[in-house]
Design an enzyme around this catalytic site. Structure first.
Site, mmCIF file in Angstrom:
data_model
loop_
_atom_site.group_PDB
_atom_site.id
_atom_site.type_symbol
_atom_site.label_atom_id
_atom_site.label_comp_id
_atom_site.label_asym_id
_atom_site.label_seq_id
_atom_site.Cartn_x
_atom_site.Cartn_y
_atom_site.Cartn_z
ATOM 1 C CG HIS A 30 -1.755 -1.224 1.357
ATOM 2 N ND1 HIS A 30 -1.275 -2.448 1.760
ATOM 3 C CD2 HIS A 30 -3.077 -1.413 1.114
ATOM 4 C CE1 HIS A 30 -2.252 -3.338 1.768
ATOM 5 N NE2 HIS A 30 -3.356 -2.754 1.386
ATOM 6 N N GLY A 130 -3.328 -3.478 11.460
ATOM 7 C CA GLY A 130 -3.764 -3.974 10.157
ATOM 8 C C GLY A 130 -5.283 -4.101 10.191
ATOM 9 C CG HIS A 277 -5.970 1.586 -0.384
ATOM 10 N ND1 HIS A 277 -5.901 2.259 0.810
ATOM 11 C CD2 HIS A 277 -6.181 0.288 -0.072
ATOM 12 C CE1 HIS A 277 -6.066 1.399 1.798
ATOM 13 N NE2 HIS A 277 -6.246 0.194 1.294
ATOM 14 C CB SER A 399 -23.076 -10.004 36.114
ATOM 15 O OG SER A 399 -24.339 -9.424 36.316
ATOM 16 C CD GLU A 430 -19.884 -5.897 24.834
ATOM 17 O OE1 GLU A 430 -19.861 -5.201 23.786
ATOM 18 O OE2 GLU A 430 -20.903 -5.989 25.547
ATOM 19 C CG HIS A 491 -28.075 -12.811 26.928
ATOM 20 N ND1 HIS A 491 -28.864 -12.338 25.905
ATOM 21 C CD2 HIS A 491 -27.671 -11.713 27.612
ATOM 22 C CE1 HIS A 491 -28.950 -11.021 25.992
ATOM 23 N NE2 HIS A 491 -28.232 -10.616 27.011
#
Lengths: 684, 684
Positions: A30, A130, A277, A399, A430, A491
């Site tokens: 690139h 990356g 690119h 929890s 997360e 879940h």
């Protein structure tokens, strides 16, 4: 417009031509972004970055993160031209990290210049990038680590940890959700030690960003609470330096510098196009571009004076700063020997003596305790002795039981905390949590991130990268099966265990009772170069009688004989985590009925596979074909342990919403079912 | 402040008390958000939503997405009170979707009221939610589908597809990166048919959102190009209705309504606290709350007039609109019979006759073609006959070869496209792409999303949800192994195949040559209730001689005997995708040397497992123990097919950056290695 041709411009163009040449020689890579951002990266390194090329491990160095990892030649060129030394076996050596020959080996087998920058593979690379967005989020972790280290160790007159984190990112990073999550987090935490430089070149692989990305990025970062600055022309190095000064001067907010650039700047035909690119420019275009720059046509040419100029700028400044720091640290060591000793352990990834001395032993208890609960207790026992263990959950700490008691919250003063706090509040983010944890680990501080096992799906990329980088990141995942109960199939993890086990290098531990939890932590904390995943139950697990059954220390070997009839087994019951109790209960009834049974507890496939064949054959004798494995998860991968003749009791589809006892019946996780399968296996 | 006690207020409070009671009875669930948002959801349904409870399948209904899936009782209460009818086997029946008894069975085994709303399980649920952010992104897909259907099918005087998509979301959604990606996409696409209602209650599981989430969300959505409106009090139903009107009136931008609410509003002790988020309020608190509302103490009590009021509002309005639409469609059918026929196929998830008539057959070709390339050709052959196949890549279309030629770009006019375009440009937003694809599939339009296999990691949650929902989403993943070459280990999938195979319900297809690619598409397009994943090569694969070897139609059975010596095999070579050529070349040399070998091509484990045992035994005779499987991926799961005695040639760690031929040597993917393993297996 380009500045006048001078040594700075020569340096910049050399970065460009090296990048073009290496991509061309590899016939892969690139070139465009490296060419566009050369003035920006050069100015940052040469005139702002506090970095000693002679000591790439200097702990107080500024960090440079190339989140646009595909522009790896930009970084490799800088590493080469600035003369960063190599690191071998964790020590700086006299040889350069990258020679011109290394640049010529770009993207070749065994080279030090792989397609994307790899941490630990090439000295001067601060993190593996990356996969887009990851570097951005890593850099937030690095900035958190700096704040934490400074808050814990700096003393009046001893600004030991006083560095800045700079991240170069692009349109792709800005589109990735993980970077959004990380930016929101950094704004909340008021990380004044962090600067993202956003290359807005308006080009993506499919064409103009107008096809997909037309939001007002600057306004978005303003909304996150960042200082937002704009550079109208990437070639305006003087203007950029002023913005870098503004970034450093703003210590109460992170800074976002939006840089307008032209991809493949200077290439007569390909500048500003998607074609620049991800593929070589081609020989003719390179020739024309070099002519435009006024650079030599010679491949991999470094004009005289370039390396010297880097030495006089970045090099001299870094050497002085690093020397001063080392003198300061020597003084610090005298004044604060205990703290200095801690710092040395952190940097060497070593543990304090007695780190495990408070890990509890659990008494036999039929009612037992959820493994998330015992894990919380063990975590706290370790945290008491390992002050640089810090972490948190993605808004699930109550929890996941991952709060460090009396550890304080890692927060800016404005949000009623302190940067010395050990409890991170990641929010419902997360993915960023995983990448931030990795960024913290890169500084030597020991981090954990926690959540429900199902949501490991949201953060798979950073778990993989932790392994690829050799980082001892810890991931604590609770609610690890249909044991979740009423929350239902959305879940309840099924395939998550096998996908984490299949990820190279990751150690997955699914302990079966409280003492196995203790041993799991005892096993994972000493890891220095690979991530560990803990899979823990929501529901109570009986604490087994360890006088009757084997010691939980067998966890360290991945699998061990927990109980055995003493005779050649007619059937081996293999189980993990919450299903271990089923195997034990079935075993008791089987031996009472005279069936020669054995129970193998198998908390970790990976650790077991690393044992000598003789041990593995001892635990699972090849001649014993009668086998039943029990795990409330996907069957995939278990065939290896039950063999052609064996059987598996697991989940063959999604779970369901109901109280756990109903689910256990529905999906066949009963002692009777195990006994029936075992008797069949034993030929009875 | 609460509005005066009237029938509206009674309806609102009934939603609240049903939600409280159901969570209490289940002793599990999330009461707080349902209580806070009852006035908002009620007003939306009763006074704005165009929805006919008597026909929940009415194609032009407004869509309501509960992205805060944990507040499922809010939706279940509305479904019950508004009298939505049940759907059985795809047909509306007379019985109600949810009776009061169903609400009493909240979160119980086999109930229609699972912990989180599940599409296809409960009539009235438009998408499965719970994993945060997914519903938000699904709703963008729904809005895209509406725009596309309208652009394709609406005619002057026939506004057939003219519906609005409403999404209820919370702080968790706002923190998740997938929702950020989706919001940026919706802003770019100028989806004026989309409204997100954001419940800002400032409470998350770990406490006040001040601990992690302090950005200016309204400003962020402004930056995305959304209309931003604010409701200061969730109880202000009149004010909210005005904002809904403003949302409908703004047709050139999506609308974001920020609603300030108090979690568990009305609960004297728990309102405004994290304790009200994820656990029952307790009997005493419920009693006190009901007293505050002036509601009956009786459990699951629905005051007289409530259901009638819903019938008179939502019900009457919806019935009229749906009746009018059906009349309109009858007229449309006369005026535009071809288009009407297409619409009926779409809604029935059926295919047009001859949909596969242009799928090419490939001639034997030793040089061959990359499977991404042949896939692009087959995709176009199918697209020519299946006009409602639409899709795109996460900024990788030139690499994934997923552009529909002459399909046009799905874009607003401002960005030089049209909503009739079939090529979506998702940007570098894999996660949102997956969830948007699912949202499109929910409307019956057939969508695909494409990217590199490694980046399936970024979008695992929606792939899983596609399966859980029974959606025929198509995921095209190219660059499916170390065949990626120079981009290196960050871009080379290892564990991705097994993690997708382990996800229940997903069909993974990794075809081995161009004709297998054609058969893979022929297999996956007719799927109606499960997602398919295509794993395709970057590199060329030889096109096998199908006169010499078996027909590629065996793909449909997941695995088939491609080549066989005719004798009882001494060794079976099993391979997938790019490794099939190794097996074939090794086979040729083995049989030339008199070794009775067989080649089994195994593009899909899942399809193979669904064949009768007799077929599976025919392909892999249990008596033949000599087996070699070859796949450039994780070994996990292959033991099942090679058996105790067999062997596997695969990847036991991460890949590396180099040209592919070097990598094949380095990692042992050579014909010689296969032959050596095969001879050993054959006992030679």
């Amino acid at each position: 417009g380009a500045p006048a041709r001078d040594i700075d411009r020569t340096c910049i163009d050399t970065i460009r031509t090296l990048s073009m040449d290496a991509v061309q020689k590899a016939n892969s890579g690139h070139p465009g972004t490296a060419m566009a951002l050369a003035p920006v990266a050069y100015t940052l390194w040469q005139d702002a970055l506090s970095y000693d090329p002679a000591d790439p491990l200097w702990p107080a160095r500024d960090r440079f993160v190339l989140s646009v990892g595909h522009a790896s030649m930009l970084l490799y060129s800088l590493i080469h031209l600035s003369g960063i030394r190599d690191v071998v076996d964790g020590k700086v050596v006299g040889a350069p990290s990258l020679t011109i020959d290394d640049l010529k080996q770009f993207r070749q087998i065994g080279s030090k210049t792989p397609g994307h920058p790899e941490y630990h593979h090439t000295a001067g690379v601060e993190t593996t990038t990356g996969p887009l967005g990851q570097g951005c989020a890593n850099s937030v972790g690095m900035a958190i680590a700096q704040k934490w280290l400074a808050a814990r160790f700096d003393k009046p007159g001893f600004p030991l940890f006083d560095y800045h984190v700079y991240t170069l990112c692009g349109d792709g990073d800005m589109m990735e959700g993980v970077a959004s999550e990380a930016a929101s987090t950094a704004g909340h935490l008021k990380l004044g030690n962090l600067t993202w430089i956003y290359d807005s070149n308006r080009i993506s692989i499919e064409g103009s960003t107008d096809i997909a990305f037309t939001e007002d990025v600057a306004k978005r970062f303003d909304a996150y609470g960042w200082q937002v600055l704009v550079l109208k022309d990437a070639n305006d190095t003087a203007g950029f330096l002023k913005l870098l000064e503004q970034a450093k001067a703003e210590t109460t907010r992170p800074t976002f510098i939006l840089v307008h650039s032209v991809i493949a700047w200077g290439a007569p035909k390909k500048a500003g196009t998607a074609a620049a690119h991800g593929e070589p420019l081609g020989a003719d275009e390179i020739k024309a571009t070099k002519a435009f720059y006024g650079a030599s046509e010679q491949d991999f040419f470094v004009p005289e004076g370039v390396e010297k100029h880097f030495q006089d700028g970045l090099g001299a400044r870094g050497a002085a700063a690093s020397k001063k720091w080392k003198e300061l640290f020597a003084e610090y060591k005298k004044a604060y020997p205990d703290e200095a000793a801690e710092i040395e352990l952190i940097l060497a990834r070593k543990l304090p003596e007695g780190w495990d001395s408070e890990i509890p032993t659990y008494k036999t208890d039929a009612k037992g305790v959820a493994s998330r609960q015992s894990s919380g207790e063990v975590l706290n026992a370790v945290a008491a002795k390992l002050p640089w263990l810090i972490g948190g959950a993605a808004d699930l700490a109550p929890s996941t039981k991952t709060l460090i008691k009396d550890g304080g919250a890692f927060q800016p003063a404005e949000w009623n905390g302190s940067y010395a706090g050990r409890n991170l509040h990641f929010g419902v983010r997360e993915h960023a949590m995983g990448a931030i944890v990795n960024g913290i680990a890169l500084a030597g501080v020991r981090p954990y991130g926690a959540g429900f096992l199902i949501f490991s799906d949201y953060m798979k990329p950073p778990i993989r990268l932790a392994s690829l980088m050799g980082l001892p990141s810890i991931f604590v995942f609770t609610h690890d099966s249909i044991g979740v109960g009423e929350d239902g199939p959305t879940h309840q993890p099924i395939e998550q265990l096998v996908q984490l086990r299949a990820t190279p290098g990751v150690i997955v531990l699914r302990p079966g009772d409280a003492n196995e939890v203790a041993e799991a932590w005892r096993t994972l904390i000493p890891l220095t170069n690979r991530p560990a995943v803990l899979a823990l139950s929501r529901q109570n697990l009986p604490t087994l009688d360890r006088e009757k059954y084997a010691s939980a220390s067998g966890v360290q070997k991945g699998a061990y004989v927990l109980a055995d009839s003493g005779k050649t087994p007619a059937v081996i019951l293999i189980a993990t985590g919450s299903e271990l109790q089923l195997a034990v209960e079935a075993y008791e009834k089987l031996i009472a009925d005279g069936v020669a049974a054995r129970v193998v507890s198998m908390p970790s496939w990976e650790l077991f596979e690393e044992q000598p064949q003789s041990y593995r054959d001892e635990v699972l004798p090849p001649a014993v074909k009668g086998r039943v494995a029990i795990e409330a998860a996907s069957p995939i991968g278990w065939h290896r342990y039950v063999g052609d003749a064996g059987t598996f009791i697991g989940m063959n589809g999604f779970g369901a919403s109901a109280p756990l006892p109903e689910l256990l019946k529905k999906f066949g996780f009963t002692v009777d079912a195990v006994i029936a399968a075992a008797r069949k296996q034993a030929g009875l």
